[in-house]
Write an enzyme that holds these catalytic residues in place. Structure first.
Site, PDB file in Angstrom:
ATOM      1  N   ARG A 232       8.840 -63.015  -9.601  1.00 26.04           N
ATOM      2  CA  ARG A 232       9.608 -63.640  -8.479  1.00 26.04           C
ATOM      3  C   ARG A 232       9.769 -62.572  -7.384  1.00 26.04           C
ATOM      4  NH1 ARG A 232      13.097 -66.598  -8.319  1.00 26.04           N
ATOM      5  NH2 ARG A 232      14.265 -65.336  -7.404  1.00 26.04           N
TER       6      ARG A 232
ATOM      7  N   ASP B 219      22.096 -56.455 -15.470  1.00 26.79           N
ATOM      8  CA  ASP B 219      20.633 -55.919 -16.305  1.00 26.79           C
ATOM      9  C   ASP B 219      20.913 -55.309 -17.515  1.00 26.79           C
ATOM     10  OD1 ASP B 219      18.724 -55.477 -13.299  1.00 26.79           O
ATOM     11  OD2 ASP B 219      19.295 -57.226 -14.142  1.00 26.79           O
TER      12      ASP B 219
ATOM     13  N   LEU C 291      19.228 -67.731   0.913  1.00 21.55           N
ATOM     14  CA  LEU C 291      19.656 -66.488   1.893  1.00 21.55           C
ATOM     15  C   LEU C 291      18.701 -65.609   2.471  1.00 21.55           C
ATOM     16  CD1 LEU C 291      22.967 -65.531  -0.335  1.00 21.55           C
ATOM     17  CD2 LEU C 291      22.831 -67.273   1.363  1.00 21.55           C
TER      18      LEU C 291
ATOM     19  N   VAL D  45      27.009 -62.785 -12.476  1.00 27.16           N
ATOM     20  CA  VAL D  45      25.923 -62.783 -11.495  1.00 27.16           C
ATOM     21  C   VAL D  45      24.865 -63.710 -11.388  1.00 27.16           C
ATOM     22  CG1 VAL D  45      23.955 -61.223 -10.478  1.00 27.16           C
ATOM     23  CG2 VAL D  45      26.070 -60.191 -11.285  1.00 27.16           C
TER      24      VAL D  45
ATOM     25  N   ARG E 259      17.712 -68.878  -9.400  1.00 30.70           N
ATOM     26  CA  ARG E 259      17.299 -67.717  -8.450  1.00 30.70           C
ATOM     27  C   ARG E 259      16.716 -68.213  -6.973  1.00 30.70           C
ATOM     28  NH1 ARG E 259      15.595 -63.451 -11.971  1.00 30.70           N
ATOM     29  NH2 ARG E 259      15.789 -62.238 -10.165  1.00 30.70           N
ATOM     30  N   PRO E 260      17.648 -69.059  -6.241  1.00 28.43           N
ATOM     31  CA  PRO E 260      17.278 -69.451  -5.061  1.00 28.43           C
ATOM     32  C   PRO E 260      16.899 -68.363  -4.316  1.00 28.43           C
ATOM     33  CG  PRO E 260      19.541 -69.698  -5.403  1.00 28.43           C
ATOM     34  CD  PRO E 260      19.131 -69.418  -6.534  1.00 28.43           C
ATOM     35  N   VAL E 261      16.255 -68.360  -3.085  1.00 23.57           N
ATOM     36  CA  VAL E 261      16.093 -67.488  -1.994  1.00 23.57           C
ATOM     37  C   VAL E 261      16.581 -68.201  -0.628  1.00 23.57           C
ATOM     38  CG1 VAL E 261      13.862 -66.426  -3.115  1.00 23.57           C
ATOM     39  CG2 VAL E 261      13.665 -68.419  -1.683  1.00 23.57           C
TER      40      VAL E 261
ATOM     41  N   LYS F  93      11.633 -49.819 -11.528  1.00 23.74           N
ATOM     42  CA  LYS F  93      10.719 -50.945 -11.121  1.00 23.74           C
ATOM     43  C   LYS F  93      11.207 -51.572  -9.890  1.00 23.74           C
ATOM     44  CE  LYS F  93      11.715 -55.021 -13.733  1.00 23.74           C
ATOM     45  NZ  LYS F  93      11.917 -56.208 -12.945  1.00 23.74           N
ATOM     46  N   ASN F  94      12.792 -51.688 -10.125  1.00 17.83           N
ATOM     47  CA  ASN F  94      13.169 -52.435  -9.161  1.00 17.83           C
ATOM     48  C   ASN F  94      13.510 -51.587  -7.847  1.00 17.83           C
ATOM     49  OD1 ASN F  94      13.333 -54.442 -10.750  1.00 17.83           O
ATOM     50  ND2 ASN F  94      15.400 -54.580 -11.298  1.00 17.83           N
TER      51      ASN F  94
ATOM     52  N   ARG G 289       6.824 -55.954 -18.974  1.00 13.64           N
ATOM     53  CA  ARG G 289       7.217 -55.900 -17.529  1.00 13.64           C
ATOM     54  C   ARG G 289       8.007 -55.093 -16.991  1.00 13.64           C
ATOM     55  NH1 ARG G 289       8.867 -61.700 -15.201  1.00 13.64           N
ATOM     56  NH2 ARG G 289       8.714 -60.117 -13.618  1.00 13.64           N
TER      57      ARG G 289
ATOM     58  N   CYS H 264      13.970 -68.923 -13.264  1.00 21.17           N
ATOM     59  CA  CYS H 264      13.344 -68.449 -14.687  1.00 21.17           C
ATOM     60  C   CYS H 264      14.438 -68.550 -15.655  1.00 21.17           C
ATOM     61  CB  CYS H 264      13.221 -66.809 -14.207  1.00 21.17           C
ATOM     62  SG  CYS H 264      14.788 -65.913 -14.026  1.00 21.17           S
TER      63      CYS H 264
HETATM   64  C1  EPZ Z   1      17.495 -58.370  -8.396  1.00 18.56           C
HETATM   65  O1  EPZ Z   1      17.188 -59.569  -8.409  1.00 18.56           O
HETATM   66  C2  EPZ Z   1      16.917 -57.683  -9.450  1.00 18.56           C
HETATM   67  N1  EPZ Z   1      15.368 -57.633  -9.433  1.00 18.56           N
HETATM   68  C3  EPZ Z   1      17.124 -58.295 -10.742  1.00 18.56           C
HETATM   69  O2  EPZ Z   1      16.557 -57.410 -12.031  1.00 18.56           O
HETATM   70  C4  EPZ Z   1      18.872 -58.005 -10.976  1.00 18.56           C
HETATM   71  O3  EPZ Z   1      19.300 -58.436 -12.093  1.00 18.56           O
HETATM   72  C5  EPZ Z   1      19.456 -58.607  -9.686  1.00 18.56           C
HETATM   73  O4  EPZ Z   1      18.960 -58.073  -8.400  1.00 18.56           O
HETATM   74  C6  EPZ Z   1      21.048 -58.365  -9.735  1.00 18.56           C
HETATM   75  O5  EPZ Z   1      21.262 -57.122  -9.838  1.00 18.56           O
HETATM   76  C7  EPZ Z   1      14.680 -56.890  -8.469  1.00 18.56           C
HETATM   77  O6  EPZ Z   1      15.361 -56.090  -7.818  1.00 18.56           O
HETATM   78  C8  EPZ Z   1      13.261 -57.050  -8.491  1.00 18.56           C
HETATM   79  P1  EPZ Z   1      19.918 -61.327  -6.474  1.00 18.56           P
HETATM   80  P2  EPZ Z   1      17.445 -60.698  -7.420  1.00 18.56           P
HETATM   81  O7  EPZ Z   1      19.351 -61.885  -5.512  1.00 18.56           O
HETATM   82  O8  EPZ Z   1      17.398 -59.767  -5.864  1.00 18.56           O
HETATM   83  C9  EPZ Z   1      22.159 -65.498  -5.947  1.00 18.56           C
HETATM   84  C10 EPZ Z   1      15.620 -57.093 -13.884  1.00 18.56           C
HETATM   85  O9  EPZ Z   1      15.872 -57.288 -15.081  1.00 18.56           O
HETATM   86  N2  EPZ Z   1      21.224 -65.739  -4.921  1.00 18.56           N
HETATM   87  O10 EPZ Z   1      20.639 -60.093  -6.329  1.00 18.56           O
HETATM   88  O11 EPZ Z   1      16.673 -61.829  -7.388  1.00 18.56           O
HETATM   89  C11 EPZ Z   1      21.335 -65.475  -7.338  1.00 18.56           C
HETATM   90  O12 EPZ Z   1      20.980 -66.958  -7.922  1.00 18.56           O
HETATM   91  C12 EPZ Z   1      15.846 -58.227 -12.914  1.00 18.56           C
HETATM   92  O13 EPZ Z   1      14.906 -56.181 -13.680  1.00 18.56           O
HETATM   93  C13 EPZ Z   1      21.267 -66.975  -4.150  1.00 18.56           C
HETATM   94  O14 EPZ Z   1      22.065 -67.839  -4.441  1.00 18.56           O
HETATM   95  O15 EPZ Z   1      18.971 -60.997  -7.469  1.00 18.56           O
HETATM   96  C14 EPZ Z   1      22.296 -64.799  -8.144  1.00 18.56           C
HETATM   97  O16 EPZ Z   1      23.125 -65.733  -8.652  1.00 18.56           O
HETATM   98  C15 EPZ Z   1      16.391 -59.561 -13.433  1.00 18.56           C
HETATM   99  N3  EPZ Z   1      20.636 -67.113  -3.019  1.00 18.56           N
HETATM  100  C16 EPZ Z   1      22.863 -63.800  -7.140  1.00 18.56           C
HETATM  101  O17 EPZ Z   1      22.628 -64.101  -5.815  1.00 18.56           O
HETATM  102  C17 EPZ Z   1      19.644 -66.220  -2.639  1.00 18.56           C
HETATM  103  O18 EPZ Z   1      18.943 -66.369  -1.525  1.00 18.56           O
HETATM  104  C18 EPZ Z   1      22.311 -62.602  -7.300  1.00 18.56           C
HETATM  105  O19 EPZ Z   1      20.903 -62.577  -7.121  1.00 18.56           O
HETATM  106  C19 EPZ Z   1      19.395 -64.946  -3.382  1.00 18.56           C
HETATM  107  C20 EPZ Z   1      20.155 -64.661  -4.398  1.00 18.56           C
END
Ligand code: EPZ
Length: 421
Positions: A93, A308, A126, A330, A122-124, A22-23, A400, A117
């Protein structure tokens, strides 16, 4: 809402096939926005999130067609608007992944700001900071990200990610493929799904290198072409079934998967006492009917133990021999499953971002509620090892991310059935 009803106490025994990841599928589907040619994606899992991404692309005018081999052909040449609406983004998301490619190829994008969630805020920030540094004009108002390149191309630049972010790395990598000049992403995510996306981008004619390391270099090109690309197998689905088999003291062979990207999980499973064997595209696990030994772990970005799979391994530890700790580094709130497992008789204590556990001989079945995708999987594992009946509610989360989960578990001998709402 559908529920899953599980009669616990059955060992899992048998063989199953692993679906596409999926990812990996989600960013690769978004990458189709980088070209006006047709991108054909194979090995897609049959999941709600994949349907949601097709719906999201469709509402922008991007046509998709399911091919004869259940692959999907995406043609973004028909795109007519550049808006990802909140109604869809709030359900997934990962919709944020259309931002980078849409902005870089079409010069504009309006994407609803994903909310938090169950597992965290889950901020964006970055994602947005990086695109701004590439020259995009980005305004966030009324819950939407309004992004423009003001008629010029994004500019290649040096991006240092404060935190390792998987979709953040993917968004920037996709945007950089059509930018003017070179982009270097430092502190990039090294997840296998990032590597899979890079391989697909290269098949489209992108100049990408360094994927799988902490530094990814992209030299922008003028145009990308269509391609045919099969997504990689799902390592999280793989690990989930291996953990479930270990927790139930059974034996399993998972096929059509990649063993070489699960080192952290396989070594932790061996610590529980599992006998693990691997082939080119399969992994077998045999507990020989023995109770698993307790194993402590700490989650972190790849190649460390994946966040995960934390909930699933916690379920195994609830009935393991001994005690230990599980630390989640994480996400800030990925312990929603703990309270539900304690209602089943587990001995788990949360202290900050760590769970202290003591294994109990067995859990007791109970009605429980799923809160997020991986917590749902962990409650199913808990139900499989518990005595009597467990009913898992709100299982739309599970649909999902896990293809045909009750059918696959039934194939392995589990007594599990879906109770339609
Ligand atoms: C991806 O989410 C995966 N989803 C998640 O899988 C997975 O848990 C996660 O990576 C970590 O491996 C997909 O790939 C679709 P991150 P993502 O950005 O990219 C912080 C599942 O169960 N952060 O790597 O959204 C954030 O808060 C899902 O399949 C910022 O601060 O996760 C977190 O603490 C759940 N600012 C850390 O980084 C940002 O702009 C890692 O989040 C982005 C992230």
């Amino acid at each position: 809402m559908d529920k899953l009803v599980i009669q616990g106490g059955q060992q899992l025994n048998g063989e199953i096939r692993i679906a596409g990841a999926k990812n990996s599928a989600l960013p690769i589907m978004a990458a189709a926005l980088l070209t006006s040619d047709v991108v054909t994606i194979g090995n897609l899992p049959h999941l709600y999130d994949i349907t949601t991404m097709l719906e999201l692309l469709g509402c922008m005018g991007v046509e998709s067609m399911v091919g004869e081999k259940l692959n999907v052909e995406i043609n973004s040449g028909t795109i007519r608007k550049f808006n990802a609406p909140y109604e869809l983004v709030k359900t997934m998301r990962a919709s944020i992944l259309v931002l980078g490619p849409m902005l870089s190829h079409y010069g504009e994008a309006q994407v609803a700001l994903p909310g938090g969630c169950a597992i965290g805020s889950r901020p964006v920030n970055l994602h947005l900071a990086a695109l701004k540094k590439m020259g995009a004009d980005i305004q966030v108002e009324s819950g939407y990200i309004h992004a423009h390149t003001r008629g010029s191309r994004l500019k290649g630049t040096h991006i240092l990610m404060d935190v390792v972010t998987v979709t953040g790395t993917e968004n920037v990598m996709m945007a950089a493929t059509l930018a003017d000049g070179q982009t270097i992403i430092e502190n990039a995510a090294r997840e296998p799904e990032v590597v899979d996306l890079a391989r697909c981008l290269r098949a489209m004619g992108a100049d990408v290198s360094g994927e799988g390391t902490g530094t990814i270099t992209i030299n922008g090109v003028d145009k990308l072409k269509g391609c045919e690309y099969p997504v990689m197998p799902d390592r999280i689905e793989t690990g989930t079934y291996l953990i479930a088999a270990a927790a139930t003291r059974g034996r399993i062979k998972v096929k059509d998967t990649w063993p070489n990207i699960l080192d952290a999980v396989l070594s932790k499973l061996e610590e529980t006492g599992a006998e693990i064997n691997v082939g080119e595209n399969w992994i077998s696990l045999d507990m020989h009917g023995r109770r698993p030994r307790a194993v402590s772990l700490t989650t972190a970005p790849y190649p460390a133990f994946p966040t995960d799979m934390q909930a699933q391994f916690t379920a195994l530890n609830t009935v393991a021999e001994g005690s230990g700790s599980i630390t989640e580094t994480v996400f800030e709130n990925r312990f929603m499953h703990i309270h539900e497992m304690n209602r089943m008789g587990a001995d788990l204590r949360v202290e900050g971002n760590t769970v202290i556990f003591r294994g109990v001989p067995r859990l007791k079945g109970a009605p429980v509620m799923a809160t997020d995708l991986r917590a749902s999987a962990s409650l199913i594992i808990a139900g499989l090892v518990a005595e009597h009946e467990t009913v898992v509610d709100r299982i739309y989360h599970i649909d999902r991310g896990y293809e045909c989960i009750e059918e696959k578990l039934q194939l392995l001998g589990a007594k599990i059935r879906r109770l339609p709402s």
